[in-house]
Motif scaffolding. Structure first.
Motif, PDB file in Angstrom:
ATOM      1  N   UNK A   1      13.390  -1.381  -3.873  1.00 32.51           N
ATOM      2  CA  UNK A   1      12.248  -0.672  -4.450  1.00 32.51           C
ATOM      3  C   UNK A   1      11.336  -0.083  -3.383  1.00 32.51           C
TER       4      UNK A   1
ATOM      5  N   UNK B   1       0.857  -1.182   0.000  1.00 33.78           N
ATOM      6  CA  UNK B   1       0.000   0.000   0.000  1.00 33.78           C
ATOM      7  C   UNK B   1       0.894   1.234   0.000  1.00 33.78           C
ATOM      8  N   UNK B   2       0.869   2.021  -1.037  1.00 34.29           N
ATOM      9  CA  UNK B   2       1.769   3.170  -1.134  1.00 34.29           C
ATOM     10  C   UNK B   2       0.981   4.466  -1.166  1.00 34.29           C
ATOM     11  N   UNK B   3       1.492   5.471  -0.483  1.00 28.16           N
ATOM     12  CA  UNK B   3       0.823   6.773  -0.435  1.00 28.16           C
ATOM     13  C   UNK B   3       0.660   7.350  -1.830  1.00 28.16           C
ATOM     14  N   UNK B   4       1.617   7.072  -2.707  1.00 31.32           N
ATOM     15  CA  UNK B   4       1.559   7.628  -4.053  1.00 31.32           C
ATOM     16  C   UNK B   4       1.145   6.575  -5.064  1.00 31.32           C
ATOM     17  N   UNK B   5       0.198   6.913  -5.941  1.00 32.05           N
ATOM     18  CA  UNK B   5      -0.179   5.941  -6.978  1.00 32.05           C
ATOM     19  C   UNK B   5       0.948   5.749  -7.988  1.00 32.05           C
ATOM     20  N   UNK B   6       1.974   6.580  -7.893  1.00 33.13           N
ATOM     21  CA  UNK B   6       3.080   6.462  -8.843  1.00 33.13           C
ATOM     22  C   UNK B   6       4.221   5.618  -8.278  1.00 33.13           C
TER      23      UNK B   6
ATOM     24  N   UNK C   1      -2.181   1.023   7.524  1.00 36.32           N
ATOM     25  CA  UNK C   1      -3.200   1.837   6.855  1.00 36.32           C
ATOM     26  C   UNK C   1      -4.543   1.104   6.756  1.00 36.32           C
ATOM     27  N   UNK C   2      -4.539  -0.198   6.958  1.00 39.83           N
ATOM     28  CA  UNK C   2      -5.771  -0.975   6.840  1.00 39.83           C
ATOM     29  C   UNK C   2      -6.315  -1.466   8.175  1.00 39.83           C
TER      30      UNK C   2
ATOM     31  N   UNK D   1       3.986  -0.774  -6.522  1.00 41.85           N
ATOM     32  CA  UNK D   1       2.845  -1.311  -5.777  1.00 41.85           C
ATOM     33  C   UNK D   1       2.973  -2.811  -5.466  1.00 41.85           C
TER      34      UNK D   1
END
Lengths: 349, 349, 349, 349
Positions: free
Chosen positions: C311, C136-141, C190-191, C144
């Motif tokens: 990564x 789960x990454x804060x940025x969609x870029x 985050x979940x 993942x």
């Protein structure tokens, strides 16, 4: 007070709590639940504090029920108070019927800069002048204020413009001299829990502007006001100036809810400082509008004729178009929420 | 320092920043990006502060790169320091080679209670006695300490047990009298940003135990130490005692990471206070173990012969089996992390 | 539950509260004080929630007394639990008697990098392998995760090294496939309040590693565990991984006190993640030592053969000398606090 | 991006950083200071992330300069956006020219209660109806919503009253059915970082109301919006609903500054939820006034015909005199800040 026993507390444990409470003249009402017993205490709460109930065997928790402050509470003083700031012959109110606009430079640097700032403030509608002669700075290498010469400048500019003056005091030893020059003493956010300073300010015979500690709960803030009140000085105005949170885009987070929360529990007036809360010039006008609309009794903002050369907090000082925009908000919004400009209520007796 | 220009900044805006920086003798390195320009500043950082770069047109942000503290930094003082506490003939170290255990009652109440607490502390392995004669309390109605008679009791018990004494001072006006009786002055969490008090403590000629403000960042804490150091006193011991967070199950949240973080950037010793951090007796032993294991130079805990009657913070005071458990941890854990008991290093010259 | 009436509540207001409580089969004990009345409620707490007591006239406040969680509480399950992780024939315990070391790469990138990380972890004493296929990454870029191919790599490496595997699942729709490959499902910070995911994990028939929400109270965290338990799965291991505070020098603030606090109220095992809490490689070893000493049932850390090319979260991954130092701490400290290496307790039936 | 080298970094360390940056096509500008060297990076920021610059030898810190979000930023989209909510023939705007009032019950309980709430909302001036059919609850034992039957009630009431409907979706698997019934999907505070749900909502072809995570920074919130936008859906309305702080007198602390901060950096509309921020009915009206005055594009509040029997958040629901007071504020204040009622701009094509 309510004492919550742990599930494995024995009858003796309960009896011991009851005995201690009755020993100081209190009454203890026992409610036996399936899992736990709770004991409601009735009587003098101060005497219960000395019992250290939390240390007794079988006690899981102790809940305080009443507010710990007394003199600043609305409980025995339902009407909200008005504090009058200024010398005889010209006093400006801060209270529930009016809206008071306080403005001036963060720090007094020179007579010229202070006068110019005061004139800017006055033209924009301010009725009380702010300005710092003693600055509490995080770094020992930063500008610490002019001290007494700064107080002299401030008093002179106050007289020249007809504006009462509020200025910060950071050390109990300076209270007498600051009280000599200023019409209102400010206790800053870093000193909200400096109890010796609070007591000295309470003794000084001048109204006090008490900023909220940037990490203080509202209850702790009201307890700090109680320290001043306990010295016989009820002329305390509270000032919300932002609290420390995890959000980095503003210097602190303005707790706008604090205004109605304080007004519900305390009779003291409460104003808002959007400049120090946000640390950003572009937020001062919208946050001032929010403060007026939420029902604050006033706002206090930084103005400076030349923010680029300011010795303190230049990035948040208003001038030019922003100040005009603020002046307009200060004129138009208070009537919408049922308040008149404090300037129209000045007491001249 | 790095100045970040906004995307719409013009070449003139950039040139103006460069000119201001060069005007105070600095160098400005301009890096033009596709979207933004950034300007690296090289030179005397204090002179840059006065430029109010954030107020200049086209400036989006200013990042500080260096640490703002100097005297307490490891940068020019790579070896970690040892502070010696006590009178001539008997001084106990707090520093990187040893582990120091400080204990005593939260408040000095009577000579008997203080002596008994000191004996408990000593038997458990403590080599420095703590105890409060001046108590900063949130409520003006709470016990505020015995004052000078408390200092006399403390000094007497210190002498009787051979333990150097640390005690809190809450008002700059009290620094001389406290320095007369105590071997080390404590600045409490509520006074960490009371800059007049820090300076007075810096002038007093005694080591200072500086607790972290419960809402202070580590950088602000080190800046407070810098205030003391700037007065010529580098005998400062830092004390992590919990920070304010949203978690309600402990009074504050012990920031255990602060210990290695401080040790990486400052040469000053750093100890941990698990009693005030947690406010819960049952957590004092595990948190003390954690403090030793993380590499703290010491721990300071509350002990009391009868917590039920304590006038201050009874619920967190240790006695009996918990104190024995702590004594065992203090004996067994430090050697595992490469430290000897401070008691074995006492300086008797 | 305790209902606190406001000072101006009438007898009718009190009677109305009592009637409502009795209407759902509860008992109400009234304690009339000088200023306020308090009412202790005894009976089924869930039925009281539906009464919306706070909305009734004259009610100032309602205090909950009992813990809201049941299945994960120690109240009816005093012994602390052990959770066994792994396939039949080789299961590693996490629980009160042992100390379990979990390690591996933050993200699964390639088979080689995963195998190499697993071997590093195993040599350092780890008995469970961690690694992320869904990130789960804060940025969609940002990267993942590899998804199912990552799960395959992880399962293969787990088999090759004999280490059970724990991996994160971020979407309820992925639970079945993750449960097929992994020995333990991780719910990330985050979940923690993603209730559908918690329920799906509870249904999956595999042990669950439940990280604390970075802004969740301990009570909310235990309520999240209750969501899993309520589906019939009590094999939940809690993981403290830092909470969000105002302190910027670490990514989050490791709440080391959470370990003994959880152990006092819940029977579930609790471990610590110093890598994600601090985000700093140089803090992982001291914080791991603190975690062991405070009594954690395990620690979980990031390792990577080449942090420079990682990564995900390279700056916190251990290798080389730091990993050797951690290995040493993991061997030497647990026995001091009465625990044996989980590797020596592996269940092979 | 700016890379800050540590004071002891060597020339080789600097050269290595430069080489890595140039290796991915970037430019590196080196500024050598007396104490430290800083390196400004120019080029594609995403490629720099993969370099893990923080792990390189001699690197002390890496500062990001640009905003990490793109599609929701004002940088390439200077005009603030308007989002239209509703079916063809009747769409209500939320945007910079209007003020939109959204109201309804926290949870859909019955058709009658929903209709009655909607009628209350409409009479008070609301132009969009809110109501929950799926409720994310901290406790698995609390009311979790009616699900699809709730959606049916809501859609029916929306049709009957002519109000477009917004409702929360808590699980990616439910997105299609919710999108079928509702005019706007709400992502709640607990799901702001549920990236799978954000992506599913982005795919659903309906406007999205994205509440701020109660512990999310504004930047993280905008990154969550970016997740939705990246799926091709720019019809996102942000909703500030309070953040978690240390202040206990309100459920959360309404971050009123977030409104102008968001408006300065993102083109998306932003509204305020004073009901959930405060959790107190008595604060909803003053906070709504503050929201309008600060420049919010709308407010969303809870109303309920009988808070005493509400299945969710009864204590914050408005009715009677408070709702009339709010209705008055919603009529009178927006024009003062230059906005017209959204109801007057409804798009009927």
């Amino acid at each position: 007070m309510v004492v919550v026993m742990s599930p494995d507390a024995t009858d003796e444990d309960v009896a011991h709590v009851v005995a201690r409470v009755e020993g100081v003249g209190g009454e203890a009402f026992v409610s036996k639940g399936v899992v736990r017993t709770i004991i409601g205490l009735v009587g003098d709460i101060d005497s219960f504090h000395h019992l250290n109930l939390r240390t007794l065997r079988g006690v899981a928790d102790v809940h305080r029920i009443s507010d710990p402050y007394k003199l600043v509470s609305r409980q025995h003083h339902a009407d909200r108070s008005t504090v009058w700031v200024g010398r005889e012959g010209r006093q400006v109110p801060i209270g529930p019927d009016s809206f008071t606009f306080l403005a001036g430079p963060c720090a007094v640097e020179t007579a010229e800069q202070t006068l110019e700032s005061a004139q800017m403030a006055k033209s924009a509608g301010a009725t009380i002048l702010r300005g710092g002669a003693y600055k509490p700075r995080t770094s020992p290498y930063a500008f610490q204020g002019l001290g007494v010469p700064g107080l002299e400048i401030l008093a002179g500019v106050g007289e020249a413009t007809g504006l009462p003056v509020v200025t910060e005091v950071v050390d109990a030893r300076d209270v007498p001299v600051v009280a000599e020059y200023a019409d209102m003493l400010q206790i800053g956010t870093r000193n909200m829990a400096n109890f010796g300073l609070l007591q000295a300010a309470g003794d000084a015979g001048k109204p006090v502007l008490l900023k909220r500690g940037m990490t203080a709960t509202i209850e702790e803030w009201l307890m700090a006001a109680e320290y001043i009140a306990q010295r016989g000085n009820l002329d305390v105005v509270l000032c919300e100036r932002g609290i420390r949170t995890f959000e980095p885009s503003t210097r602190n987070t303005l707790d706008i809810s604090a205004v109605p929360v304080v007004q519900a529990t305390s009779h003291l007036p409460v104003i808002v400082d959007p400049s120090h809360a946000s640390g950003r010039k572009d937020l001062v006008v919208p946050l001032s509008r929010a403060a007026i609309a939420v029902g604050a009794d006033g706002v206090i903002v930084d103005v400076h004729p030349d923010p680029e050369t300011a010795l303190c907090d230049g990035p948040q000082a208003l001038l030019g178009s922003e100040l005009r925009e603020l002046a307009q908000a200060v004129r138009r919004l208070p009537p919408i929420v049922g308040r008149v400009d404090a300037g129209s209520l000045v007491r001249t007796v």
